[in-house]
Design an enzyme around this catalytic site. Structure first.
Site, PDB file in Angstrom:
ATOM      1  N   ASP A 170       0.828  -1.204   0.000  1.00 10.99           N
ATOM      2  CA  ASP A 170       0.000   0.000   0.000  1.00 10.99           C
ATOM      3  C   ASP A 170       0.863   1.256   0.000  1.00 10.99           C
ATOM      4  OD1 ASP A 170      -2.572   1.211   0.037  1.00 10.99           O
ATOM      5  OD2 ASP A 170      -2.384   1.590   2.186  1.00 10.99           O
ATOM      6  N   HIS A 252      -5.717   2.452  -6.391  1.00 10.40           N
ATOM      7  CA  HIS A 252      -6.792   2.358  -5.399  1.00 10.40           C
ATOM      8  C   HIS A 252      -8.157   2.275  -6.073  1.00 10.40           C
ATOM      9  CE1 HIS A 252      -3.790   3.272  -2.314  1.00 10.40           C
ATOM     10  NE2 HIS A 252      -4.702   2.901  -1.428  1.00 10.40           N
ATOM     11  N   HIS A 255      -8.498  -1.215  -6.950  1.00 11.71           N
ATOM     12  CA  HIS A 255      -8.826  -1.939  -5.713  1.00 11.71           C
ATOM     13  C   HIS A 255     -10.314  -1.846  -5.411  1.00 11.71           C
ATOM     14  CE1 HIS A 255     -10.062  -1.380  -1.503  1.00 11.71           C
ATOM     15  NE2 HIS A 255      -9.306  -2.437  -1.243  1.00 11.71           N
ATOM     16  N   HIS A 269      -6.342  -5.311   1.687  1.00  9.56           N
ATOM     17  CA  HIS A 269      -6.384  -4.051   0.941  1.00  9.56           C
ATOM     18  C   HIS A 269      -5.121  -3.860   0.096  1.00  9.56           C
ATOM     19  CE1 HIS A 269      -7.011   0.299   0.276  1.00  9.56           C
ATOM     20  NE2 HIS A 269      -5.732   0.425   0.576  1.00  9.56           N
TER      21      HIS A 269
END
Length: 369
Positions: A170, A252, A255, A269
């Site tokens: 991340d 993201h 994601h 995540h």
């Protein structure tokens, strides 16, 4: 207007929870503690006696499930019903996001105690809202970051290595997502964010593999401690500075789309985000060497580099189309990117990223055998 939201105090220290009472007593005398069962079991024997020693009262409530708008409302009600003057969130990103939003709605400050270093949620002035099925709903910007962050490395070093690896993933993404928004003359907030996220990226280039090898063992090596700082503090700081201009966070966004596939719900995540970065590399026209270097580095960390590793099976072309169609990007920000993003291009980039990942995995398997 530039806005900077950051904790008043961030402490990354071994056994800080054993002496956290006086720090928390300066903030409140009646705490609502919110945490998952595992997180509370790990930290309670350290934190609660410290609170008792300074006369801080507390009400402990467990949280399981998704950080939904309804859950935030329930826990904000608890803040008011218990008369709490502060909230202590203990756990991973979902719990910390819930605690931050519930505290804000209850009108009290929040203290975050991360038990895994998988995201920068312990630092950020942001809560991500999901639905009951774990699908991304929307981001909720918060007025403030947590007032106090207590990152106890004795707790974090005992967490399974997979969580730190997801946090590394991340954090790696932060600079790569910000950089395409800097075409032309970037605003000051983006320039600062790029500098901070670059520092995190350089640190992880040097320390990530060593830190991930130590993770889960309980050993607090210098590489592990610095990696925790990169994941929580540097990544958090990079996202804390805004100037109101829309930006694309492509990995993201991918994601977020992946969360609509139930098969990916077993992935963390950071694991979904990092596959999104491979897709971004393809879209941005990175060379095959650059793409393969990224994938090889991720393989060293045993992070997912294929759709199958994210749990996605069946007709890959159909699945890639579903992912691409659900990627939501601000149209104004999209126009500023140095490369084109469209549903057809996203689909092809997803398929290419998956293919490159499978090829690298296959070559590594051959070399090992």
């Amino acid at each position: 207007m530039i806005t900077l939201k950051a904790p008043k105090t961030y402490i990354r220290e071994k056994n800080i929870l054993d002496s956290a009472g006086p720090l928390i007593a300066e903030i409140g005398q009646n705490a609502l503690i919110i945490g998952g069962n595992t997180a509370l079991a790990l930290t309670g024997k350290h934190l609660l006696p410290s609170l008792d020693d300074v006369g801080v009262h507390y009400h402990v409530h467990t949280f399981e499930g998704e950080c939904t708008a309804a859950a935030i409302t329930r826990y904000a009600r608890l803040v008011r019903e218990t008369g709490a003057d502060c909230v202590i969130g203990i756990g991973g990103g979902r719990v910390l996001d819930l605690a931050k939003a519930a505290a804000e709605d209850g009108g009290v400050p929040v203290i975050s105690v991360p038990t895994i270093a998988a995201t920068c949620a312990a630092w950020s002035a942001l809560t991500i809202i999901y639905d009951e099925e774990g699908r991304y709903a929307f981001p909720r910007p918060l007025q403030e970051s947590p007032l106090l962050v207590l990152a106890d490395t004795a707790v974090l070093a005992s967490a399974p290595a997979r969580y730190l690896k997801a946090g590394i993933a991340d954090t790696i993404v932060k600079w790569h997502e910000a950089e395409p928004n800097a075409a032309g003359r970037p605003d000051l907030s983006l320039s600062i964010g790029l500098s901070v996220s670059r520092l995190a990226l350089d640190l992880l280039d040097e320390q990530a593999v060593e830190a991930s090898q130590a993770a889960g063992s309980g050993a607090i090596t210098p590489a592990f401690a610095e990696t925790v700082d990169a994941v929580i503090a540097l990544a958090g700081l990079a996202g804390s500075i805004t100037q109101g201009n829309p930006r694309v966070a492509l990995a993201h966004s991918i994601h977020n789309s992946l969360t609509f596939l139930p098969a990916t719900h077993g992935s963390l995540h950071g694991e979904k985000v990092i596959f999104g970065l491979i897709v971004q590399f393809v879209l941005a026209g990175k060379t095959l060497q650059e793409i393969n270097e990224l994938i090889s580095f991720l393989c060293e960390l045993t992070l997912p580099v294929t759709l199958e590793q994210l749990g996605i099976g069946g007709d890959i072309s159909v699945q890639a189309a579903k992912i691409a169609e659900s990627v939501d990007i601000d149209p104004e920000a999209r126009e500023r990117l140095a490369f084109e993003v469209s549903v057809p291009l996203l689909k092809e980039a997803i398929l290419a990223a998956d293919r490159y990942g499978r090829e690298i995995l296959a070559s590594r398997a051959v070399s090992i055998s």
